[in-house]
Design an enzyme around this catalytic site. Structure first.
Site, short mmCIF file in Angstrom:
data_model
loop_
_atom_site.label_atom_id
_atom_site.label_comp_id
_atom_site.label_asym_id
_atom_site.label_seq_id
_atom_site.Cartn_x
_atom_site.Cartn_y
_atom_site.Cartn_z
N ASN A 11 0.87 -1.18 0.00
CA ASN A 11 0.00 0.00 0.00
C ASN A 11 0.90 1.23 0.00
O ASN A 11 1.46 1.59 1.04
CB ASN A 11 -0.89 -0.04 1.26
CG ASN A 11 -1.74 1.20 1.40
OD1 ASN A 11 -1.80 2.04 0.49
ND2 ASN A 11 -2.38 1.35 2.55
N LYS A 13 0.12 4.25 -0.36
CA LYS A 13 -0.55 5.43 0.19
C LYS A 13 -0.30 6.64 -0.73
O LYS A 13 -0.24 6.48 -1.94
CB LYS A 13 -0.10 5.67 1.63
CG LYS A 13 -0.26 4.40 2.49
CD LYS A 13 -0.13 4.64 3.96
CE LYS A 13 -0.34 3.34 4.70
NZ LYS A 13 -0.32 3.47 6.15
N HIS A 95 -9.70 1.28 4.47
CA HIS A 95 -8.46 1.49 5.22
C HIS A 95 -8.74 2.44 6.39
O HIS A 95 -9.54 3.37 6.26
CB HIS A 95 -7.38 2.06 4.30
CG HIS A 95 -6.04 2.04 4.96
ND1 HIS A 95 -5.65 2.99 5.87
CD2 HIS A 95 -5.00 1.16 4.87
CE1 HIS A 95 -4.43 2.69 6.31
NE2 HIS A 95 -4.02 1.59 5.71
N GLU A 97 -7.20 4.84 7.53
CA GLU A 97 -6.96 6.27 7.24
C GLU A 97 -8.17 6.88 6.52
O GLU A 97 -8.47 8.06 6.70
CB GLU A 97 -5.66 6.42 6.43
CG GLU A 97 -4.45 6.17 7.33
CD GLU A 97 -3.22 5.61 6.66
OE1 GLU A 97 -3.15 5.60 5.41
OE2 GLU A 97 -2.31 5.14 7.38
N GLU A 167 -5.77 -4.72 10.47
CA GLU A 167 -4.74 -3.71 10.70
C GLU A 167 -5.08 -2.93 11.97
O GLU A 167 -5.87 -1.97 11.93
CB GLU A 167 -4.67 -2.73 9.53
CG GLU A 167 -4.29 -3.38 8.21
CD GLU A 167 -3.66 -2.38 7.27
OE1 GLU A 167 -2.53 -2.63 6.83
OE2 GLU A 167 -4.27 -1.33 6.99
N GLY A 173 2.06 2.45 10.76
CA GLY A 173 3.01 3.54 10.58
C GLY A 173 3.68 3.99 11.87
O GLY A 173 4.33 5.03 11.91
N SER A 212 3.01 -1.91 10.49
CA SER A 212 4.46 -1.98 10.73
C SER A 212 5.04 -3.37 10.40
O SER A 212 5.99 -3.82 11.04
CB SER A 212 4.81 -1.56 12.16
OG SER A 212 4.40 -0.22 12.39
P1 PGA Z 1 2.53 0.40 7.68
O1 PGA Z 1 1.10 0.61 6.98
O2 PGA Z 1 3.09 -0.91 7.18
O3 PGA Z 1 3.35 1.59 7.27
O4 PGA Z 1 2.27 0.35 9.17
C1 PGA Z 1 0.24 -0.47 6.74
C2 PGA Z 1 -1.06 0.03 6.15
O5 PGA Z 1 -1.55 1.09 6.56
O6 PGA Z 1 -1.63 -0.61 5.25
#
Ligand code: PGA
Length: 250
Positions: A11, A13, A95, A97, A167, A173, A212
Site C-alpha cells: 500500500n 498510500k 483502510h 486512514e 490492521e 506507521g 508496521s
Molecule cells: P505500515 O502501513 O506498514 O506503514 O504500518 C500499513 C497500512 O496502513 O496498510
C-alpha cells in the site's frame, strides 16, 4: 494454512513521484519469480496507468487504494470500480486512514467491497481497532462488528472471494507492530466469525495482517495458522525490503 495462496500487498498510500512509482514497480517485477505467492502493488490513482504499463505481462498484480460504491454518474472526485477494473485486479477498501479522514462507516465499507466484487475486482477490506478499544479488552468484538458489516454486504457467495486485512490502528506507521500471537488471535477470531455462518468461505477466505510489517517480522506472522499474507505500507516503498517480505511468504 489450508490451501490458501499467500498474498503480499504493498500500500503505497499518498507517496512517490511518478518516476519513483515506475522504478519501484519495475524493480519489484524484476525481482519476483512469480510463484507461490500473489503480489499486488497499490499506487496512488494517478500512477495506476504508468504502473500498469510496467506490470503488464509480469506476475505482479495492480490494486487501487479506494473505490466508489457507484458505477458512474455525478460523484465528483470518486472513481468507480468499473473504471478501475480496466487496470486493476484488487482494490483496498475501508483502510483506517479513510475511515478516519473520510468518515467511512462500516456500512459504506461493506458497500464498497460489494461494488468492487460486482465489478470483477477483489476487495481487500480493512478492519482494526484503535488503542483504547484494545486496552478496554474489546478488540475482537470491535473487529467482529466490522467483519459482520462487510460479510453481510457481500453476501454468502461473495465472502469467499474477498480478502480481509486486519490492521490494528495503533500499529499502522508507528513502528509498533502487533505481536504475531496478538495478530493471530484476532485473525483466528475473524475466520471463526465467518466460518460460523459459512464454513467453506471461512476456510477459503484470505486474511492479511498489516501494521508496521517489515522484512524482519514478516516470517513470524506468516508462520501462524491463520494469517495468509501482509498488507505493507512503509516497507513496501523500497524494492529490497518488499521483495524480502515476498520471499518470506513463499
Ligand atoms: P505500515 O502501513 O506498514 O506503514 O504500518 C500499513 C497500512 O496502513 O496498510
Amino acid at each position: 494454512m489450508a490451501d490458501r495462496t499467500p498474498l503480499i500487498a504493498g500500500n503505497w498510500k499518498m507517496n512517490l513521484e511518478e518516476w519513483q512509482a515506475v522504478e519501484l514497480a519495475g524493480s519489484i517485477a524484476d525481482g519476483f519469480k512469480g510463484t507461490g505467492v500473489d503480489v499486488v502493488l497499490c499506487p496512488p490513482f494517478p500512477w495506476l496507468v504508468p504502473v500498469a504499463a510496467v506490470l503488464q505481462g509480469t506476475p505482479v498484480a495492480l490494486g487501487a487504494q479506494d473505490c466508489s460504491t457507484e458505477t458512474a454518474g455525478a460523484y465528483t472526485g470518486q472513481v468507480s470500480p468499473a473504471m478501475l477494473n480496466a487496470l486493476c485486479s484488487y482494490v483496498i477498501v475501508g483502510h483506517s486512514e479513510r475511515r478516519r479522514d473520510c468518515c467511512e462507516s462500516n456500512e459504506l465499507v461493506g458497500q464498497k467491497a460489494n461494488a468492487a466484487l460486482a465489478a470483477g475486482l477483489t476487495p481487500i477490506a480493512c478492519v482494526g481497532e484503535a488503542l483504547d478499544i484494545r486496552d478496554a479488552g474489546q478488540a475482537i468484538s470491535w473487529v467482529e462488528e466490522q467483519v459482520d458489516a462487510i460479510a453481510s454486504a457481500v453476501g454468502a457467495e461473495g465472502v469467499a472471494r474477498i480478502v480481509i486485512a486486519y490492521e490494528p490502528i495503533w500499529a499502522i506507521g508507528t513502528g509498533r507492530s502487533a505481536t504475531p500471537d496478538d495478530a493471530e488471535d484476532v485473525v483466528a477470531a475473524i475466520r471463526a466469525r465467518v466460518s460460523a455462518t459459512n464454513a467453506t468461505a471461512g476456510a477459503q477466505l484470505r486474511i492479511l495482517y498489516g501494521g508496521s510489517a517489515n522484512a524482519e517480522n514478516a516470517a513470524a506472522y506468516l508462520a501462524t495458522a491463520n494469517i495468509d499474507g501482509l498488507l505493507v505500507g512503509g516497507a513496501s516503498l523500497k524494492a529490497d525490503s518488499f521483495l524480502e517480505i515476498v520471499s518470506a511468504a513463499i
